[in-house]
Design an enzyme around this catalytic site. Structure first.
Site, PDB file in Angstrom:
ATOM      1  NE  ARG A   1       7.322  -3.159   6.274  1.00  0.00           N
ATOM      2  CZ  ARG A   1       6.005  -2.982   6.171  1.00  0.00           C
ATOM      3  NH1 ARG A   1       5.518  -2.291   5.179  1.00  0.00           N
ATOM      4  NH2 ARG A   1       5.162  -3.484   7.049  1.00  0.00           N
TER       5      ARG A   1
ATOM      6  NE  ARG B   1       2.001  -5.400  11.503  1.00  0.00           N
ATOM      7  CZ  ARG B   1       3.155  -5.274  10.834  1.00  0.00           C
ATOM      8  NH1 ARG B   1       4.243  -5.888  11.261  1.00  0.00           N
ATOM      9  NH2 ARG B   1       3.202  -4.558   9.752  1.00  0.00           N
TER      10      ARG B   1
ATOM     11  NE  ARG C   1       6.568  -0.932  10.707  1.00  0.00           N
ATOM     12  CZ  ARG C   1       5.516  -0.958   9.895  1.00  0.00           C
ATOM     13  NH1 ARG C   1       5.553  -0.336   8.744  1.00  0.00           N
ATOM     14  NH2 ARG C   1       4.427  -1.617  10.242  1.00  0.00           N
TER      15      ARG C   1
ATOM     16  CE  LYS D   1      -1.984  -1.053   3.964  1.00  0.00           C
ATOM     17  NZ  LYS D   1      -1.453  -2.376   4.345  1.00  0.00           N
TER      18      LYS D   1
ATOM     19  NE  ARG E   1      -4.121  -1.299   9.899  1.00  0.00           N
ATOM     20  CZ  ARG E   1      -3.029  -0.776   9.310  1.00  0.00           C
ATOM     21  NH1 ARG E   1      -2.961   0.508   9.052  1.00  0.00           N
ATOM     22  NH2 ARG E   1      -2.034  -1.561   8.989  1.00  0.00           N
TER      23      ARG E   1
HETATM   24  P1  ADP Z   1       1.293  -2.247   7.925  1.00  0.00           P
HETATM   25  O1  ADP Z   1       0.323  -1.847   6.856  1.00  0.00           O
HETATM   26  O2  ADP Z   1       2.507  -2.903   7.389  1.00  0.00           O
HETATM   27  O3  ADP Z   1       0.640  -3.008   9.023  1.00  0.00           O
HETATM   28  P2  ADP Z   1       1.313   0.443   9.023  1.00  0.00           P
HETATM   29  O4  ADP Z   1       2.517   1.297   9.062  1.00  0.00           O
HETATM   30  O5  ADP Z   1       0.171   0.864   8.152  1.00  0.00           O
HETATM   31  O6  ADP Z   1       1.864  -0.970   8.634  1.00  0.00           O
HETATM   32  O7  ADP Z   1       0.714   0.284  10.520  1.00  0.00           O
HETATM   33  C1  ADP Z   1       1.501  -0.097  11.619  1.00  0.00           C
HETATM   34  C2  ADP Z   1       0.640  -0.239  12.883  1.00  0.00           C
HETATM   35  O8  ADP Z   1       0.045   1.058  13.214  1.00  0.00           O
HETATM   36  C3  ADP Z   1      -0.551  -1.171  12.774  1.00  0.00           C
HETATM   37  O9  ADP Z   1      -0.180  -2.520  13.011  1.00  0.00           O
HETATM   38  C4  ADP Z   1      -1.474  -0.609  13.868  1.00  0.00           C
HETATM   39  O10 ADP Z   1      -1.024  -1.006  15.158  1.00  0.00           O
HETATM   40  C5  ADP Z   1      -1.266   0.877  13.778  1.00  0.00           C
HETATM   41  N1  ADP Z   1      -2.249   1.520  12.880  1.00  0.00           N
HETATM   42  C6  ADP Z   1      -1.981   2.091  11.668  1.00  0.00           C
HETATM   43  N2  ADP Z   1      -3.116   2.582  11.124  1.00  0.00           N
HETATM   44  C7  ADP Z   1      -4.132   2.307  11.996  1.00  0.00           C
HETATM   45  C8  ADP Z   1      -5.539   2.537  12.002  1.00  0.00           C
HETATM   46  N3  ADP Z   1      -6.153   3.154  10.975  1.00  0.00           N
HETATM   47  N4  ADP Z   1      -6.256   2.128  13.071  1.00  0.00           N
HETATM   48  C9  ADP Z   1      -5.677   1.525  14.100  1.00  0.00           C
HETATM   49  N5  ADP Z   1      -4.355   1.257  14.156  1.00  0.00           N
HETATM   50  C10 ADP Z   1      -3.578   1.634  13.130  1.00  0.00           C
END
Ligand code: ADP
Length: 202
Positions: free
Chosen positions: A134, A152, A140, A20, A95
């Site tokens: 990654r 996740r 991370r 994404k 999400r």
């Molecule tokens: P990925 O898509 O690889 O999981 P992101 O950088 O988008 O990585 O998100 C990392 C973490 O941030 C998620 O696992 C979650 O804990 C938190 N997070 C990100 N966006 C949201 C959201 N819209 N609602 C709740 N938690 C979120």
């Protein structure tokens, strides 16, 4: 707030590791829309040790979703910073169904809507491999540990995947093969956005 009538809003959708962020950044550059990535925003807060960052960190490190209220407040603030945007590209948001409804209400108040949701489809085994890869360079914690990655993916299935139907019913869901080369995916998505801009979309 004044909004351009032809505003285009895009949601990049898919499980962790689907690509994404990569696609969202390319689209941001090409179309000039404002790129909003909740994961990046949380990581920035954590780095700066803000109150929000401290609160979010435990959830993120465990692979859990950050609670809706926290995420929604943060995104409201971010959107306020770019009120004249020609459009937004959301990455990692919404999400949950609650987040999706809030986004719809917000855009509706600006006479806009989510025009397209691009769902990147990638098999789970490939996702795990990509995220671990990654993790070697991202620093991370949530990328480095297979157990956290599995949490996740589970959270994605339970909380986020149902959004696909939500957007399918609205007629804005586009399913994209996320195993194609980056550039091909970018072209496929860009073609659809061009059509939307020209008023030939769905
Ligand atoms: P990925 O898509 O690889 O999981 P992101 O950088 O988008 O990585 O998100 C990392 C973490 O941030 C998620 O696992 C979650 O804990 C938190 N997070 C990100 N966006 C949201 C959201 N819209 N609602 C709740 N938690 C979120």
């Amino acid at each position: 707030m004044k909004v351009k009538p032809n505003m285009i809003n895009i949601v990049m959708f898919g499980p962790p590791g689907a690509g994404k962020g990569t696609q969202a950044r390319l689209l941001g550059k090409r179309f000039g829309y404002v790129y909003i990535a909740t994961g990046d925003m949380f990581r920035e807060h954590i780095k700066n040790q803000t109150a929000l960052g401290k609160l979010a960190q435990q959830y993120i490190d465990n692979g859990d979703l950050v609670p809706d209220e926290v995420t929604i407040d943060m995104i409201r603030e971010e959107i306020k910073k770019a009120p004249q945007a020609e459009g937004y590209i959301f990455d990692g948001f919404p999400r949950t169904i609650v987040q999706a409804r809030v986004l719809d209400d917000f855009l509706q108040s600006k006479n806009a809507r989510v025009n397209a949701v691009f769902a990147l489809e990638v098999p789970e085994a490939v996702l795990i491999e990509r995220i671990l890869n990654r993790g070697k360079t991202s620093g991370r914690k949530d990328d480095a540990n297979v157990e956290t990655i599995k949490v996740r993916l589970e959270k994605y299935k339970t909380n986020t995947e149902p959004l696909k139907n939500y957007y399918r019913e609205k007629g804005v869901l586009y399913e994209i093969d996320g195993l194609q080369p980056i550039e091909e995916i970018h072209e496929e998505i860009s073609r659809i956005i061009e059509q939307l801009k020209n008023g030939n979309g769905r």
